[in-house]
Motif scaffolding. Sequence first.
Motif, PDB file in Angstrom:
ATOM      1  N   VAL A  39       5.827  -8.396 -17.625  1.00  0.00           N
ATOM      2  CA  VAL A  39       6.066  -9.345 -16.596  1.00  0.00           C
ATOM      3  C   VAL A  39       5.666  -8.825 -15.523  1.00  0.00           C
ATOM      4  O   VAL A  39       5.665  -7.619 -15.199  1.00  0.00           O
ATOM      5  N   PRO A  40       5.056  -9.823 -14.468  1.00  0.00           N
ATOM      6  CA  PRO A  40       4.469  -9.393 -13.228  1.00  0.00           C
ATOM      7  C   PRO A  40       5.845  -8.814 -12.062  1.00  0.00           C
ATOM      8  O   PRO A  40       6.696  -9.274 -12.258  1.00  0.00           O
ATOM      9  N   VAL A  41       5.052  -7.897 -11.349  1.00  0.00           N
ATOM     10  CA  VAL A  41       6.047  -7.182 -10.343  1.00  0.00           C
ATOM     11  C   VAL A  41       5.773  -8.178  -9.074  1.00  0.00           C
ATOM     12  O   VAL A  41       4.802  -8.773  -8.826  1.00  0.00           O
ATOM     13  N   HIS A  42       6.996  -8.447  -8.400  1.00  0.00           N
ATOM     14  CA  HIS A  42       7.092  -9.582  -7.410  1.00  0.00           C
ATOM     15  C   HIS A  42       6.291  -8.961  -6.170  1.00  0.00           C
ATOM     16  O   HIS A  42       6.182  -7.663  -5.965  1.00  0.00           O
ATOM     17  N   PRO A  43       5.345  -9.705  -5.597  1.00  0.00           N
ATOM     18  CA  PRO A  43       4.716  -9.183  -4.407  1.00  0.00           C
ATOM     19  C   PRO A  43       5.477  -8.364  -3.522  1.00  0.00           C
ATOM     20  O   PRO A  43       4.909  -7.593  -2.870  1.00  0.00           O
ATOM     21  N   GLY A  44       6.749  -9.068  -3.139  1.00  0.00           N
ATOM     22  CA  GLY A  44       7.576  -8.261  -2.316  1.00  0.00           C
ATOM     23  C   GLY A  44       7.848  -6.816  -2.747  1.00  0.00           C
ATOM     24  O   GLY A  44       7.783  -5.773  -1.738  1.00  0.00           O
ATOM     25  N   ALA A  45       8.103  -6.605  -4.112  1.00  0.00           N
ATOM     26  CA  ALA A  45       8.545  -5.266  -4.591  1.00  0.00           C
ATOM     27  C   ALA A  45       7.137  -4.383  -4.693  1.00  0.00           C
ATOM     28  O   ALA A  45       7.125  -3.256  -4.301  1.00  0.00           O
ATOM     29  N   VAL A  46       5.877  -5.141  -4.946  1.00  0.00           N
ATOM     30  CA  VAL A  46       4.591  -4.343  -4.771  1.00  0.00           C
ATOM     31  C   VAL A  46       4.732  -3.874  -3.389  1.00  0.00           C
ATOM     32  O   VAL A  46       4.064  -2.350  -3.282  1.00  0.00           O
ATOM     33  N   LYS A  47       4.678  -4.467  -2.518  1.00  0.00           N
ATOM     34  CA  LYS A  47       4.640  -4.112  -1.009  1.00  0.00           C
ATOM     35  C   LYS A  47       5.509  -2.885  -0.583  1.00  0.00           C
ATOM     36  O   LYS A  47       5.075  -1.831  -0.142  1.00  0.00           O
ATOM     37  N   ALA A  48       6.623  -2.853  -1.372  1.00  0.00           N
ATOM     38  CA  ALA A  48       7.557  -1.402  -0.990  1.00  0.00           C
ATOM     39  C   ALA A  48       6.977  -0.596  -1.910  1.00  0.00           C
ATOM     40  O   ALA A  48       6.979   0.716  -1.375  1.00  0.00           O
ATOM     41  N   LEU A  49       6.385  -0.633  -3.087  1.00  0.00           N
ATOM     42  CA  LEU A  49       6.213   0.468  -3.868  1.00  0.00           C
ATOM     43  C   LEU A  49       4.745   1.099  -3.154  1.00  0.00           C
ATOM     44  O   LEU A  49       4.722   2.264  -3.158  1.00  0.00           O
ATOM     45  N   LYS A  50       4.156   0.384  -2.569  1.00  0.00           N
ATOM     46  CA  LYS A  50       2.772   0.475  -2.090  1.00  0.00           C
ATOM     47  C   LYS A  50       3.136   1.327  -0.966  1.00  0.00           C
ATOM     48  O   LYS A  50       2.470   2.599  -0.941  1.00  0.00           O
ATOM     49  N   GLU A  51       4.038   1.244   0.109  1.00  0.00           N
ATOM     50  CA  GLU A  51       4.538   1.936   1.085  1.00  0.00           C
ATOM     51  C   GLU A  51       4.998   3.404   0.806  1.00  0.00           C
ATOM     52  O   GLU A  51       4.858   4.234   1.397  1.00  0.00           O
ATOM     53  N   ALA A  52       5.724   3.253  -0.565  1.00  0.00           N
ATOM     54  CA  ALA A  52       6.210   4.408  -1.159  1.00  0.00           C
ATOM     55  C   ALA A  52       5.247   5.526  -1.890  1.00  0.00           C
ATOM     56  O   ALA A  52       5.532   6.360  -2.417  1.00  0.00           O
TER      57      ALA A  52
ATOM     58  N   GLU B  36      -2.144  -2.299  -9.852  1.00  0.00           N
ATOM     59  CA  GLU B  36      -2.686  -3.765  -9.230  1.00  0.00           C
ATOM     60  C   GLU B  36      -3.405  -4.678 -10.179  1.00  0.00           C
ATOM     61  O   GLU B  36      -3.291  -5.928 -10.276  1.00  0.00           O
ATOM     62  N   ALA B  37      -4.782  -4.154 -10.889  1.00  0.00           N
ATOM     63  CA  ALA B  37      -5.129  -4.825 -11.740  1.00  0.00           C
ATOM     64  C   ALA B  37      -4.565  -5.370 -12.991  1.00  0.00           C
ATOM     65  O   ALA B  37      -4.451  -6.460 -13.247  1.00  0.00           O
ATOM     66  N   HIS B  38      -3.628  -4.461 -13.154  1.00  0.00           N
ATOM     67  CA  HIS B  38      -2.477  -4.840 -14.390  1.00  0.00           C
ATOM     68  C   HIS B  38      -1.719  -5.913 -14.035  1.00  0.00           C
ATOM     69  O   HIS B  38      -1.515  -7.007 -14.791  1.00  0.00           O
ATOM     70  N   ASN B  39      -1.146  -5.968 -13.112  1.00  0.00           N
ATOM     71  CA  ASN B  39      -0.368  -7.012 -12.408  1.00  0.00           C
ATOM     72  C   ASN B  39      -0.867  -8.313 -12.163  1.00  0.00           C
ATOM     73  O   ASN B  39      -0.515  -9.425 -12.429  1.00  0.00           O
ATOM     74  N   ASN B  40      -2.162  -8.108 -11.722  1.00  0.00           N
ATOM     75  CA  ASN B  40      -2.879  -9.442 -11.633  1.00  0.00           C
ATOM     76  C   ASN B  40      -3.226 -10.213 -12.642  1.00  0.00           C
ATOM     77  O   ASN B  40      -3.137 -11.466 -12.785  1.00  0.00           O
ATOM     78  N   LYS B  41      -3.333  -9.378 -13.718  1.00  0.00           N
ATOM     79  CA  LYS B  41      -3.673 -10.072 -14.988  1.00  0.00           C
ATOM     80  C   LYS B  41      -2.436 -10.626 -15.545  1.00  0.00           C
ATOM     81  O   LYS B  41      -2.444 -11.836 -16.412  1.00  0.00           O
ATOM     82  N   LEU B  42      -1.375 -10.076 -15.304  1.00  0.00           N
ATOM     83  CA  LEU B  42      -0.060 -10.650 -15.672  1.00  0.00           C
ATOM     84  C   LEU B  42       0.257 -12.165 -15.027  1.00  0.00           C
ATOM     85  O   LEU B  42       1.013 -12.925 -15.732  1.00  0.00           O
ATOM     86  N   ILE B  43      -0.051 -11.964 -13.785  1.00  0.00           N
ATOM     87  CA  ILE B  43       0.330 -13.158 -12.714  1.00  0.00           C
ATOM     88  C   ILE B  43      -0.497 -14.440 -13.396  1.00  0.00           C
ATOM     89  O   ILE B  43      -0.419 -15.379 -13.666  1.00  0.00           O
TER      90      ILE B  43
END
Length: 203
Positions: free
Chosen positions: A127-140, A148-155
């Motif tokens: 299942v895709p990761v929510h954009p808000g969670a992606v932002k926090a994970l990127k910062e960490a 990112e590529a995998h998540n875009n495919k899931l979306i």
Amino acid sequence: WKGLINNDVDAAFGTTITGPAKEAETSPRGLIWPPLPAKDKEGWARMQKVGSFFFPQLATCGAGISPEKPVELGNYPYPIFVAYASQPADQVYAVTKAMIVNYDAYKDSAPGAGGLAAGRQTKNWVVPVHPGAVKALKEAGQWSDAQEAHNNKLIKRQEVLAAAWADYGKSSPPSDDKAFLDGWMKARAAALAKAGMPNGFEE
């Protein structure tokens, strides 16, 4: 599990750390965890056709399992935090960031809480990761280009499924529950096949 212990069934599904698993281990029948070696790529491809949410895991605790006698099994994220795509990105970001930043404050507060570390999350999942969670994970520093590529495919896959669902609803589907489900599963499979995407519920 009771059926397994009573010799009424051949197998049962469950986690290694539950009471019923321990009960089965100490019963006259005993307990065996069929191994799922990570190196068996063909076997795992077959497994994920019927259970796309599973991934390899080396189990080191539970009934009949220890760090000295681990078993290669399948696992999936649990617990997992779920949000609708419509949930505000800033809200999801704030919650995810709080979980990451305050990890040391809660990691020892409950059994299994250690598994909530950002670095232990399965980001390439089903299942895709929510954009808000992606932002926090990127910062960490816990998000890669491959993720990112995998998540875009899931979306994109979610978009294909949403369109297929809308089309199915417009097709005057049967009112009978079983016939409705059968029809949807066929429409779903056809839409995914047309898009060149995995089904996830193949038999």
